[in-house]
Write an enzyme that holds these catalytic residues in place. Structure first.
Site, PDB file in Angstrom:
ATOM      1  N   SER A 132      54.168  13.000  19.249  1.00  0.00           N
ATOM      2  CA  SER A 132      53.233  13.762  20.056  1.00  0.00           C
ATOM      3  C   SER A 132      52.951  15.151  19.704  1.00  0.00           C
ATOM      4  O   SER A 132      53.899  15.771  19.224  1.00  0.00           O
ATOM      5  CB  SER A 132      53.845  13.963  21.628  1.00  0.00           C
ATOM      6  OG  SER A 132      52.825  14.344  22.416  1.00  0.00           O
ATOM      7  N   ALA A 133      51.701  15.718  19.505  1.00  0.00           N
ATOM      8  CA  ALA A 133      51.227  16.931  18.872  1.00  0.00           C
ATOM      9  C   ALA A 133      52.013  18.158  19.764  1.00  0.00           C
ATOM     10  O   ALA A 133      52.371  19.044  19.076  1.00  0.00           O
ATOM     11  CB  ALA A 133      50.087  17.130  18.789  1.00  0.00           C
ATOM     12  N   HIS A 134      52.000  18.054  21.020  1.00  0.00           N
ATOM     13  CA  HIS A 134      52.385  19.115  21.664  1.00  0.00           C
ATOM     14  C   HIS A 134      53.943  19.547  21.698  1.00  0.00           C
ATOM     15  O   HIS A 134      54.101  20.665  21.858  1.00  0.00           O
ATOM     16  CB  HIS A 134      52.087  19.446  23.190  1.00  0.00           C
ATOM     17  CG  HIS A 134      52.866  18.256  24.315  1.00  0.00           C
ATOM     18  ND1 HIS A 134      53.810  18.815  24.841  1.00  0.00           N
ATOM     19  CD2 HIS A 134      52.703  16.689  24.224  1.00  0.00           C
ATOM     20  CE1 HIS A 134      54.427  17.703  25.479  1.00  0.00           C
ATOM     21  NE2 HIS A 134      53.852  16.592  25.116  1.00  0.00           N
ATOM     22  N   ASN A 151      65.621  13.335  24.318  1.00  0.00           N
ATOM     23  CA  ASN A 151      64.987  14.515  25.153  1.00  0.00           C
ATOM     24  C   ASN A 151      65.621  15.455  25.795  1.00  0.00           C
ATOM     25  O   ASN A 151      65.300  16.625  25.851  1.00  0.00           O
ATOM     26  CB  ASN A 151      63.507  13.917  25.590  1.00  0.00           C
ATOM     27  CG  ASN A 151      64.037  12.809  26.641  1.00  0.00           C
ATOM     28  OD1 ASN A 151      64.323  12.037  26.459  1.00  0.00           O
ATOM     29  ND2 ASN A 151      63.473  13.155  27.939  1.00  0.00           N
ATOM     30  N   GLN A 210      60.592  13.906  19.967  1.00  0.00           N
ATOM     31  CA  GLN A 210      61.606  15.156  20.066  1.00  0.00           C
ATOM     32  C   GLN A 210      61.786  15.516  18.524  1.00  0.00           C
ATOM     33  O   GLN A 210      62.313  16.467  18.089  1.00  0.00           O
ATOM     34  CB  GLN A 210      62.706  14.966  21.029  1.00  0.00           C
ATOM     35  CG  GLN A 210      62.480  14.969  22.323  1.00  0.00           C
ATOM     36  CD  GLN A 210      61.744  16.281  22.854  1.00  0.00           C
ATOM     37  OE1 GLN A 210      61.664  17.130  22.238  1.00  0.00           O
ATOM     38  NE2 GLN A 210      61.162  16.010  23.920  1.00  0.00           N
ATOM     39  N   CYS A 263      58.335  15.313  32.060  1.00  0.00           N
ATOM     40  CA  CYS A 263      57.665  13.934  32.786  1.00  0.00           C
ATOM     41  C   CYS A 263      58.180  13.400  34.119  1.00  0.00           C
ATOM     42  O   CYS A 263      57.717  12.918  34.733  1.00  0.00           O
ATOM     43  CB  CYS A 263      57.550  13.106  31.552  1.00  0.00           C
ATOM     44  SG  CYS A 263      56.982  13.350  30.068  1.00  0.00           S
ATOM     45  N   THR A 312      35.561   7.190  21.030  1.00  0.00           N
ATOM     46  CA  THR A 312      35.602   8.514  20.102  1.00  0.00           C
ATOM     47  C   THR A 312      36.527   9.308  19.986  1.00  0.00           C
ATOM     48  O   THR A 312      37.295   9.476  21.009  1.00  0.00           O
ATOM     49  CB  THR A 312      34.206   9.001  20.661  1.00  0.00           C
ATOM     50  OG1 THR A 312      33.207   8.086  20.942  1.00  0.00           O
ATOM     51  CG2 THR A 312      33.699  10.183  19.627  1.00  0.00           C
TER      52      THR A 312
END
Length: 522
Positions: free
Chosen positions: A341-343, A293, A321, A466, A379
């Site tokens: 990870s989507a973002h 990253n 990444q 992070c 959910t």
């Protein structure tokens, strides 16, 4: 004369479609978002536009509208006429006692001539004139454009990518889906359809089966899940993300830290030495990222996975990444698990996935429900999953753009070298992601560089987002063997699909004023 809302909105919406030409239909929700228009009103306006053949619609999940003819063949007058917008400057009529054709008022000819001129003008202007380098485009070279002093240059895509409009549109649509995906009635089946369609899109991005995709709250959860399994031995490296290192160190397993070279690459021979000569207790796991990253260095995951499978060692890969920035084929790699990870490629924050090879059983991290085939209770976040799927689909289609991004990165690094010859590009000779540059300027604090670039309108980072709140050298660079002078002065610049040459020019201009010879001398 003042145009009504329907006339203005119709022209704005069709100009938006004209600026995004191609075979792909554009959802009205995306047009509404880009132009800041009310979606409900646009839906009404597009009924006559479609009826009169100015636009055509496409159905399905990828549905929306596109121009029915080339933009150069659609005049503004035709658009106005389609929505019954009045463009006359006189209200003379047969039954108006103040001014009629039979008894015109004193200014009748003036307003009639002006109305005729307006009609001719609107007939002479097409949608093509409003976009690109058109005569009346905001970006036309024929007229000066006032610069937006608030505009910023975003070069921190490895921290997070801007949310794609298509992903946002998919999320908004999913928010109107009432049912619980676990319910058997029609509403529940509709919600389940959204989740499963996104699962297929995510699986296609990484070359996996839809049944192997388990949605999580993000890659940190996915990494923690696999690292928290009852391993006896975990082999990993010091350059891994904290979401791998922290749970590994917190486990009861024997953690073996693998060395990496100054180029950021692990030594495959060292892994073989631990497994074959020194011996390790089973069950054992190798946790190795696909691409770093901070530096973008790409690890030999395929070689390590092949060795691991041949010797009965499980293999997990943090591909956060890498996803969307390089080809990934989960099946061919022979991995047991993979986290994404989507973002990082334009999806929403707070949603990710752990790809689990069929027949690999994991102890659930969350218990309490039968969701995700009883592997992850809770959910499903339908809206976030829908955005995840839309972003994954677009990232897969745009794979060819990586060559363009690599060219911009090379231009960036070349410019940095010219301005500051003492700068060090970390991992320059190793395989790297096309979008990532980690550059050190010995003698300058990374935090200072980041702050000064931010004040100049350029967003970069000093390492993992992070961990950006921490003060200190990067653990990644320290693990690579770089001293404090380099590790403490390294910033990360990461590009994305919408990065342009102008963004690189803006960064280099700011870099020259901050870190160039004259700046350092001062």
């Amino acid at each position: 004369m003042e145009l009504t809302t329907k006339g203005r909105y119709a022209v704005m919406a069709l100009a938006d479609l004209a600026s995004h030409t191609g075979d792909t239909a554009v959802p009205l929700s995306v047009v509404a978002e880009r132009q800041h228009l009310p979606l409900a009103y646009l839906e009404q306006i597009f009924v006559p536009l479609r009826r009169l053949g100015l636009v055509e619609s496409a159905r399905g999940r990828a549905g929306g509208y596109r121009l029915a003819r080339p933009a150069s063949e659609i005049s503004i007058k035709a658009v106005m006429a389609a929505v019954e917008e009045v463009t006359k400057f006189t209200r003379c009529s047969e039954d108006d006692p103040r001014c009629s054709v039979a008894t015109p008022c004193v200014t009748h000819k003036l307003w009639s001539a002006l109305g005729d001129s307006m009609s001719k003008f609107l007939s002479s202007v097409t949608l093509a004139d409003l976009v690109g380098d058109g005569r009346y485009s905001l970006h036309s070279r024929s007229a000066p454009v006032v610069a937006d002093v608030r505009a910023r240059t975003y070069l921190d895509w490895n921290a997070t990518a801007p949310l794609r409009p298509q992903a946002k549109a998919a999320m908004i649509e999913a928010l109107d889906t009432v049912g619980n995906p676990s319910s058997v009635h029609a509403e529940g089946r509709r919600a389940r359809g959204v989740v499963e369609a996104a699962r297929e899109q995510v699986a296609a991005l990484v070359g996996a089966k839809p049944s192997e995709v388990v949605f999580t709250s993000g890659a940190s959860e996915a990494n923690s899940w696999i690292l928290s399994q009852p391993w006896s031995t975990i082999l990993t490296s010091g350059i891994e993300h904290d979401s791998v290192l922290a749970p590994a160190k917190a486990s009861s397993a024997n953690v073996i830290m693998l060395d990496v070279g100054r180029d950021g690459l692990v030594f495959v021979d060292e892994i073989a030495n631990h497994v074959l000569k020194r011996g390790i207790a089973s069950p054992a796991l190798i946790a190795l990222q696909m691409a770093n990253n901070e530096t973008g260095v790409i690890q030999p995951v395929a070689d390590v996975a092949q060795f691991a499978r041949a010797h009965g060692v499980a293999m997990h890969c943090d591909a956060v990444q890498a996803a969307g920035r390089m080809p990934i084929n989960f099946a061919d790699l022979g991995l047991d698990t993979l986290a994404i990870s989507a973002h990082k490629f334009g999806g929403p924050k707070g949603i990710g996935a752990l790809i689990i090879r069929d027949h690999v059983d994991l102890v659930p991290l969350l218990r309490g429900g039968g969701q995700e085939r009883r592997r992850r209770a809770g959910t499903e976040n339908v809206a976030a999953i829908a955005g995840f799927g839309a972003a994954a689909e677009l990232a897969r289609r745009e794979a060819a753009d990586n060559a363009k991004i690599a060219a911009l990165r090379d231009r960036l690094e070349s410019g940095i070298g010219e301005i500051t010859p003492s700068a060090v590009v970390i991992g320059k000779d190793a395989p790297r992601l096309s979008n990532t540059t980690a550059v050190a300027l010995p003698g300058k604090l990374a935090e200072t560089l980041v702050i000064r670039l931010d004040l100049a309108g350029v967003a970069v980072s000093a390492g993992s987002a992070c961990s950006s709140g921490k003060v200190g050298s990067s653990h990644v660079l320290e693990a690579m063997g770089w001293g404090a002078d380099v590790a403490g002065s390294t910033i990360r610049i990461s590009l994305g699909p919408t990065t342009k040459e102008t963004d690189i020019a803006v960064f280099l201009a700011a870099w020259r004023s901050i870190a160039g010879a004259s700046a350092l001398a001062a």
